[in-house]
Design a protein around this motif. Structure first.
Motif, PDB file in Angstrom:
ATOM      1  N   SER A  54       4.052 -20.610  11.309  1.00 20.21           N
ATOM      2  CA  SER A  54       3.056 -20.574  10.241  1.00 20.21           C
ATOM      3  C   SER A  54       3.604 -19.918   8.969  1.00 20.21           C
ATOM      4  O   SER A  54       3.167 -20.243   7.863  1.00 20.21           O
ATOM      5  CB  SER A  54       1.789 -19.861  10.704  1.00 20.21           C
ATOM      6  OG  SER A  54       2.045 -18.515  11.001  1.00 20.21           O
ATOM      7  N   GLU A  55       4.578 -19.018   9.122  1.00 23.52           N
ATOM      8  CA  GLU A  55       5.203 -18.380   7.956  1.00 23.52           C
ATOM      9  C   GLU A  55       6.352 -19.196   7.395  1.00 23.52           C
ATOM     10  O   GLU A  55       6.841 -18.911   6.297  1.00 23.52           O
ATOM     11  CB  GLU A  55       5.713 -16.988   8.335  1.00 23.52           C
ATOM     12  CG  GLU A  55       4.618 -16.007   8.683  1.00 23.52           C
ATOM     13  CD  GLU A  55       5.161 -14.729   9.269  1.00 23.52           C
ATOM     14  OE1 GLU A  55       6.398 -14.596   9.426  1.00 23.52           O
ATOM     15  OE2 GLU A  55       4.345 -13.844   9.597  1.00 23.52           O
ATOM     16  N   GLY A  56       6.814 -20.180   8.143  1.00 19.01           N
ATOM     17  CA  GLY A  56       7.931 -20.995   7.688  1.00 19.01           C
ATOM     18  C   GLY A  56       9.270 -20.299   7.835  1.00 19.01           C
ATOM     19  O   GLY A  56      10.209 -20.561   7.090  1.00 19.01           O
ATOM     20  N   THR A  57       9.382 -19.442   8.838  1.00 21.30           N
ATOM     21  CA  THR A  57      10.604 -18.671   9.065  1.00 21.30           C
ATOM     22  C   THR A  57      11.765 -19.541   9.527  1.00 21.30           C
ATOM     23  O   THR A  57      12.912 -19.268   9.211  1.00 21.30           O
ATOM     24  CB  THR A  57      10.335 -17.565  10.107  1.00 21.30           C
ATOM     25  OG1 THR A  57       9.238 -16.786   9.661  1.00 21.30           O
ATOM     26  CG2 THR A  57      11.543 -16.678  10.301  1.00 21.30           C
ATOM     27  N   PHE A  58      11.488 -20.598  10.260  1.00 23.05           N
ATOM     28  CA  PHE A  58      12.558 -21.458  10.753  1.00 23.05           C
ATOM     29  C   PHE A  58      12.289 -22.902  10.326  1.00 23.05           C
ATOM     30  O   PHE A  58      11.174 -23.273   9.999  1.00 23.05           O
ATOM     31  CB  PHE A  58      12.708 -21.354  12.274  1.00 23.05           C
ATOM     32  CG  PHE A  58      11.537 -21.889  13.057  1.00 23.05           C
ATOM     33  CD1 PHE A  58      11.523 -23.195  13.505  1.00 23.05           C
ATOM     34  CD2 PHE A  58      10.457 -21.079  13.357  1.00 23.05           C
ATOM     35  CE1 PHE A  58      10.457 -23.686  14.225  1.00 23.05           C
ATOM     36  CE2 PHE A  58       9.387 -21.554  14.079  1.00 23.05           C
ATOM     37  CZ  PHE A  58       9.385 -22.863  14.511  1.00 23.05           C
ATOM     38  N   GLU A  59      13.359 -23.682  10.332  1.00 23.43           N
ATOM     39  CA  GLU A  59      13.246 -25.093   9.986  1.00 23.43           C
ATOM     40  C   GLU A  59      13.438 -25.929  11.241  1.00 23.43           C
ATOM     41  O   GLU A  59      14.135 -25.533  12.157  1.00 23.43           O
ATOM     42  CB  GLU A  59      14.313 -25.474   8.954  1.00 23.43           C
ATOM     43  CG  GLU A  59      14.104 -24.830   7.607  1.00 23.43           C
ATOM     44  CD  GLU A  59      15.117 -25.298   6.590  1.00 23.43           C
ATOM     45  OE1 GLU A  59      15.747 -26.363   6.786  1.00 23.43           O
ATOM     46  OE2 GLU A  59      15.289 -24.589   5.591  1.00 23.43           O
ATOM     47  N   TYR A  60      12.819 -27.064  11.260  1.00 21.07           N
ATOM     48  CA  TYR A  60      12.952 -27.974  12.382  1.00 21.07           C
ATOM     49  C   TYR A  60      13.118 -29.390  11.843  1.00 21.07           C
ATOM     50  O   TYR A  60      12.844 -29.668  10.681  1.00 21.07           O
ATOM     51  CB  TYR A  60      11.723 -27.898  13.298  1.00 21.07           C
ATOM     52  CG  TYR A  60      10.467 -28.425  12.649  1.00 21.07           C
ATOM     53  CD1 TYR A  60      10.095 -29.748  12.795  1.00 21.07           C
ATOM     54  CD2 TYR A  60       9.657 -27.602  11.869  1.00 21.07           C
ATOM     55  CE1 TYR A  60       8.965 -30.246  12.191  1.00 21.07           C
ATOM     56  CE2 TYR A  60       8.528 -28.089  11.260  1.00 21.07           C
ATOM     57  CZ  TYR A  60       8.182 -29.409  11.428  1.00 21.07           C
ATOM     58  OH  TYR A  60       7.066 -29.902  10.822  1.00 21.07           O
ATOM     59  N   ARG A  61      13.596 -30.255  12.709  1.00 23.11           N
ATOM     60  CA  ARG A  61      13.650 -31.670  12.352  1.00 23.11           C
ATOM     61  C   ARG A  61      13.252 -32.468  13.577  1.00 23.11           C
ATOM     62  O   ARG A  61      13.494 -32.068  14.712  1.00 23.11           O
ATOM     63  CB  ARG A  61      15.018 -32.087  11.846  1.00 23.11           C
ATOM     64  CG  ARG A  61      16.135 -31.972  12.824  1.00 23.11           C
ATOM     65  CD  ARG A  61      17.471 -32.305  12.161  1.00 23.11           C
ATOM     66  NE  ARG A  61      18.542 -32.001  13.068  1.00 23.11           N
ATOM     67  CZ  ARG A  61      19.168 -32.905  13.800  1.00 23.11           C
ATOM     68  NH1 ARG A  61      18.844 -34.174  13.701  1.00 23.11           N
ATOM     69  NH2 ARG A  61      20.127 -32.559  14.617  1.00 23.11           N
ATOM     70  N   ILE A  62      12.625 -33.580  13.326  1.00 23.57           N
ATOM     71  CA  ILE A  62      12.148 -34.435  14.407  1.00 23.57           C
ATOM     72  C   ILE A  62      13.201 -35.499  14.667  1.00 23.57           C
ATOM     73  O   ILE A  62      13.599 -36.225  13.758  1.00 23.57           O
ATOM     74  CB  ILE A  62      10.801 -35.063  14.039  1.00 23.57           C
ATOM     75  CG1 ILE A  62       9.782 -33.962  13.800  1.00 23.57           C
ATOM     76  CG2 ILE A  62      10.344 -36.016  15.136  1.00 23.57           C
ATOM     77  CD1 ILE A  62       8.475 -34.430  13.240  1.00 23.57           C
ATOM     78  N   VAL A  63      13.666 -35.553  15.894  1.00 20.33           N
ATOM     79  CA  VAL A  63      14.672 -36.527  16.292  1.00 20.33           C
ATOM     80  C   VAL A  63      13.961 -37.603  17.107  1.00 20.33           C
ATOM     81  O   VAL A  63      13.328 -37.294  18.120  1.00 20.33           O
ATOM     82  CB  VAL A  63      15.781 -35.862  17.137  1.00 20.33           C
ATOM     83  CG1 VAL A  63      16.805 -36.877  17.573  1.00 20.33           C
ATOM     84  CG2 VAL A  63      16.418 -34.730  16.361  1.00 20.33           C
ATOM     85  N   PRO A  64      14.046 -38.861  16.669  1.00 20.00           N
ATOM     86  CA  PRO A  64      13.381 -39.915  17.437  1.00 20.00           C
ATOM     87  C   PRO A  64      13.961 -40.042  18.835  1.00 20.00           C
ATOM     88  O   PRO A  64      15.172 -39.946  19.015  1.00 20.00           O
ATOM     89  CB  PRO A  64      13.611 -41.187  16.633  1.00 20.00           C
ATOM     90  CG  PRO A  64      14.368 -40.805  15.426  1.00 20.00           C
ATOM     91  CD  PRO A  64      14.721 -39.358  15.507  1.00 20.00           C
ATOM     92  N   ARG A  65      13.100 -40.223  19.803  1.00 21.63           N
ATOM     93  CA  ARG A  65      13.532 -40.344  21.189  1.00 21.63           C
ATOM     94  C   ARG A  65      14.084 -41.740  21.418  1.00 21.63           C
ATOM     95  O   ARG A  65      13.482 -42.721  21.018  1.00 21.63           O
ATOM     96  CB  ARG A  65      12.362 -40.075  22.118  1.00 21.63           C
ATOM     97  CG  ARG A  65      12.767 -39.909  23.541  1.00 21.63           C
ATOM     98  CD  ARG A  65      11.681 -39.303  24.331  1.00 21.63           C
ATOM     99  NE  ARG A  65      10.587 -40.240  24.528  1.00 21.63           N
ATOM    100  CZ  ARG A  65       9.588 -40.050  25.362  1.00 21.63           C
ATOM    101  NH1 ARG A  65       9.524 -38.931  26.038  1.00 21.63           N
ATOM    102  NH2 ARG A  65       8.647 -40.934  25.488  1.00 21.63           N
ATOM    103  N   ARG A  66      15.234 -41.786  22.073  1.00 24.10           N
ATOM    104  CA  ARG A  66      15.845 -43.091  22.377  1.00 24.10           C
ATOM    105  C   ARG A  66      15.210 -43.652  23.623  1.00 24.10           C
ATOM    106  O   ARG A  66      14.976 -42.937  24.601  1.00 24.10           O
ATOM    107  CB  ARG A  66      17.342 -42.953  22.561  1.00 24.10           C
ATOM    108  CG  ARG A  66      18.029 -42.537  21.288  1.00 24.10           C
ATOM    109  CD  ARG A  66      19.510 -42.588  21.336  1.00 24.10           C
ATOM    110  NE  ARG A  66      20.107 -42.456  22.649  1.00 24.10           N
ATOM    111  CZ  ARG A  66      21.403 -42.298  22.848  1.00 24.10           C
ATOM    112  NH1 ARG A  66      22.210 -42.233  21.824  1.00 24.10           N
ATOM    113  NH2 ARG A  66      21.893 -42.195  24.051  1.00 24.10           N
ATOM    114  N   ARG A  67      14.961 -44.922  23.596  1.00 22.08           N
ATOM    115  CA  ARG A  67      14.391 -45.587  24.758  1.00 22.08           C
ATOM    116  C   ARG A  67      15.492 -45.828  25.795  1.00 22.08           C
ATOM    117  O   ARG A  67      16.621 -46.180  25.434  1.00 22.08           O
ATOM    118  CB  ARG A  67      13.775 -46.913  24.362  1.00 22.08           C
ATOM    119  CG  ARG A  67      12.520 -46.727  23.515  1.00 22.08           C
ATOM    120  CD  ARG A  67      11.960 -48.048  23.121  1.00 22.08           C
ATOM    121  NE  ARG A  67      12.882 -48.628  22.157  1.00 22.08           N
ATOM    122  CZ  ARG A  67      12.912 -49.893  21.799  1.00 22.08           C
ATOM    123  NH1 ARG A  67      12.077 -50.735  22.326  1.00 22.08           N
ATOM    124  NH2 ARG A  67      13.770 -50.336  20.904  1.00 22.08           N
TER     125      ARG A  67
END
Length: 72
Positions: A54-67
């Motif tokens: 909620s504070e934005g302390t860390f960054e993330y990225r969404i990796v699409p799941r491979r079928r």
């Protein structure tokens, strides 16, 4: 006990469900680091991860799941 509203989470993520999943995965990462076990006042890892999200302390990225079975 601190309460996180959906507005707290959706400020940093596209929706509240994805925010909870991201916080849970981050809590697992935090669990791998050594902690001070002598301190009984330490926050739970899920609370800490929701605070950090909620504070934005860390960054993330969404990796699409491979079928499975999909060719590259």
């Amino acid at each position: 006990m601190q309460v996180f509203t959906p507005d707290d989470i959706t400020g940093r993520t596209p929706n509240k469900y994805l925010g909870v999943l991201i916080a849970a995965k981050y809590a697992r990462v935090l669990n791998e680091f050594p902690r001070d076990r002598s301190s009984s006042r330490e926050k739970k890892l899920t609370t800490r991860s929701l605070e950090d999200l909620s504070e934005g302390t860390f960054e993330y990225r969404i990796v699409p799941r491979r079928r499975p079975g999909a060719s590259e």
